[in-house]
Design a protein around this motif. Structure first.
Motif, short mmCIF file in Angstrom:
data_model
loop_
_atom_site.label_atom_id
_atom_site.label_comp_id
_atom_site.label_asym_id
_atom_site.label_seq_id
_atom_site.Cartn_x
_atom_site.Cartn_y
_atom_site.Cartn_z
N PHE A 19 2.22 -9.51 0.06
CA PHE A 19 1.47 -10.63 -0.41
C PHE A 19 1.16 -10.51 -1.50
CE2 PHE A 19 -0.36 -10.85 4.35
CZ PHE A 19 -0.18 -12.14 4.48
N GLN A 20 1.00 -9.36 -2.41
CA GLN A 20 0.99 -9.14 -3.76
C GLN A 20 2.05 -9.79 -4.50
OE1 GLN A 20 -1.19 -5.61 -5.58
NE2 GLN A 20 0.73 -5.44 -6.57
N GLU A 21 3.27 -9.51 -3.96
CA GLU A 21 4.53 -9.85 -4.75
C GLU A 21 4.61 -11.38 -4.90
OE1 GLU A 21 7.45 -6.18 -3.65
OE2 GLU A 21 7.54 -7.95 -2.53
N VAL A 22 3.84 -12.22 -3.68
CA VAL A 22 4.24 -13.56 -3.95
C VAL A 22 2.88 -14.34 -4.45
CG1 VAL A 22 5.54 -13.72 -2.03
CG2 VAL A 22 3.12 -13.64 -1.31
N GLY A 23 2.10 -13.50 -5.18
CA GLY A 23 1.13 -14.05 -6.15
C GLY A 23 -0.28 -13.88 -5.72
N ASN A 24 -0.54 -13.45 -4.52
CA ASN A 24 -1.95 -13.33 -3.99
C ASN A 24 -2.90 -11.96 -4.90
OD1 ASN A 24 -2.30 -15.09 -1.51
ND2 ASN A 24 -0.18 -14.01 -1.34
N ASP A 25 -4.05 -12.16 -4.86
CA ASP A 25 -4.97 -11.28 -5.33
C ASP A 25 -5.23 -10.02 -4.35
OD1 ASP A 25 -6.80 -9.70 -6.53
OD2 ASP A 25 -8.17 -11.32 -6.92
N VAL A 26 -4.63 -8.94 -4.43
CA VAL A 26 -4.87 -7.81 -3.25
C VAL A 26 -5.46 -6.76 -3.94
CG1 VAL A 26 -3.48 -6.55 -1.65
CG2 VAL A 26 -2.66 -8.85 -2.10
N GLN A 27 -6.44 -6.29 -3.00
CA GLN A 27 -7.13 -5.03 -3.11
C GLN A 27 -6.89 -4.39 -1.62
OE1 GLN A 27 -9.40 -3.78 -5.66
NE2 GLN A 27 -9.16 -1.97 -4.41
N PHE A 28 -6.62 -2.96 -2.01
CA PHE A 28 -6.70 -2.07 -0.76
C PHE A 28 -8.08 -1.27 -0.76
CE2 PHE A 28 -2.10 -3.02 -1.91
CZ PHE A 28 -1.54 -3.07 -0.52
N VAL A 29 -8.47 -1.07 0.61
CA VAL A 29 -9.48 -0.17 0.68
C VAL A 29 -9.21 0.92 1.66
CG1 VAL A 29 -11.63 -0.14 2.07
CG2 VAL A 29 -11.17 -2.07 0.29
N ASP A 30 -9.27 2.08 1.23
CA ASP A 30 -8.84 3.19 2.36
C ASP A 30 -9.78 4.24 2.44
OD1 ASP A 30 -7.17 4.34 4.12
OD2 ASP A 30 -5.96 5.12 2.71
N THR A 31 -10.04 4.87 3.52
CA THR A 31 -10.71 6.08 3.83
C THR A 31 -10.24 7.42 3.78
OG1 THR A 31 -10.62 6.02 6.24
CG2 THR A 31 -12.22 4.49 5.06
N TRP A 32 -8.89 7.73 3.75
CA TRP A 32 -7.87 8.84 3.70
C TRP A 32 -7.83 9.35 2.23
CZ3 TRP A 32 -1.86 8.87 4.04
CH2 TRP A 32 -1.63 10.29 4.30
#
Length: 321
Positions: A19-32
């Protein structure tokens, strides 16, 4: 589109990076914690494709409590048994107009997410895509770019403009989406696929192609599928494909599409994590029992996976580096 991916594991990273590669603003959230810290330390995630061409992809990741944006779409890729726990930590950024997409392996993830989000805002579905987490901050995309496909479906209500917007972004990312209209049929079809390949490859410690090469693989698949479909018929679920067609799909994907792939349950088993067998084969057993039916093949597989989990304490754990 403003997207938050909850769970920066194998599939979460694949969806988010695409999704990020095609121009979307992506944020990852993780608990590990080891994963988050590795990505911070390396200033990105190491991505390979079929084990080759390692390269660093710049991604933003944080813990749930640290994110305070207002995403259009939240993509959930956590293990089914952790869904409620993680969603509880994320509920502060689930706004009234936020949609949530889940392509989790088992059955029940969307139902648990519905404790936090209006069912009409939940998009479920299936992903015929293979991805492997190689360790904290390291992921391997299996298959050529554009390999695999995704089915997405509203949990409640007819397809709306937003699900088609998601599908458009998926198409740009070569994820080959199909917008479906039958939530139960869509989700249970993939679950039955997983109940055969994931579980048997895990128990036998083999790749999908090695399973397909066994002389009785097709007959084993047929027994498990027919047993599951008896429960679906009793529930009145309209599956996407018929019994024998799903047998053919399992054999084709195992033999041709992903012969070198270890399914996700196998990855959990070998890294000493709990498996999702209760949400896959176990879900079939519970549905059968609801209608006074027996599912002895699937019930035995549940016990065998749990026995294998319990036996891990006698083995040296596999260390991720």
């Amino acid at each position: 589109m403003k997207i938050v991916v909850v769970g920066a594991g194998a599939m979460g990273l694949r969806y988010g990076v695409l999704f990020q590669e095609v121009g979307n603003d992506v944020q990852f959230v993780d608990t590990w914690v080891p994963n988050v810290e590795a990505i911070h330390r390396n200033h990105g995630v190491e991505v390979t494709r079929d084990g080759e061409n390692p390269h660093l992809v710049d991604v933003a990741v944080c813990y749930p409590e640290e994110y305070h944006g207002e995403p259009d779409l939240v993509i959930v890729f956590v293990k089914d048994m952790h869904t409620v726990e993680v969603m509880e930590r994320c509920k502060h950024f689930l706004r009234e107009n936020t949609y949530v997409l889940t392509n989790q392996n088992g059955y029940g993830g969307a139902e648990m997410i519905a404790q936090f989000v209006d069912r009409k805002k939940i998009i479920a579905g299936t992903a015929m895509v293979a991805t492997v987490m190689k360790g904290p901050g390291k992921v391997d995309f299996v298959g050529k770019r554009g390999a695999g496909h995704v089915h997405i479906v509203k949990v409640e209500g007819e397809p709306d403009p937003f699900i088609y917007k998601v599908a458009d972004e998926m198409e740009k990312a070569l994820m080959h989406p199909t917008v479906c209209t039958d939530y139960m049929g869509t989700v249970w079809t993939k679950l039955v696929f997983n109940s055969v390949v994931n579980t048997l490859c895990t128990l036998m410690n083999i790749r999908m192609g090695e399973f397909a090469a066994y002389k009785n693989a097709e007959e084993m698949s047929r027994k498990l599928i027919y047993e599951a479909y008896d429960a679906f018929d009793a529930e009145g679920i309209n599956m996407e494909v018929g019994r024998d067609e799903l047998v053919k799909q399992i054999m084709y994907v195992s033999e041709v599409s992903n012969p070198l792939h270890y399914p996700s349950m196998h990855q959990d088993m070998t890294t000493n994590r709990p498996t999702e067998v209760d949400y896959i084969n176990g879900a079939i057993v519970r549905l059968a029992e609801k209608h006074g039916l027996k599912a002895p093949y699937h019930s035995m597989l549940v016990d065998l996976v749990h026995l294998k989990e319990a036996s891990r304490k006698y083995e040296e754990p596999v260390k991720q580096v």
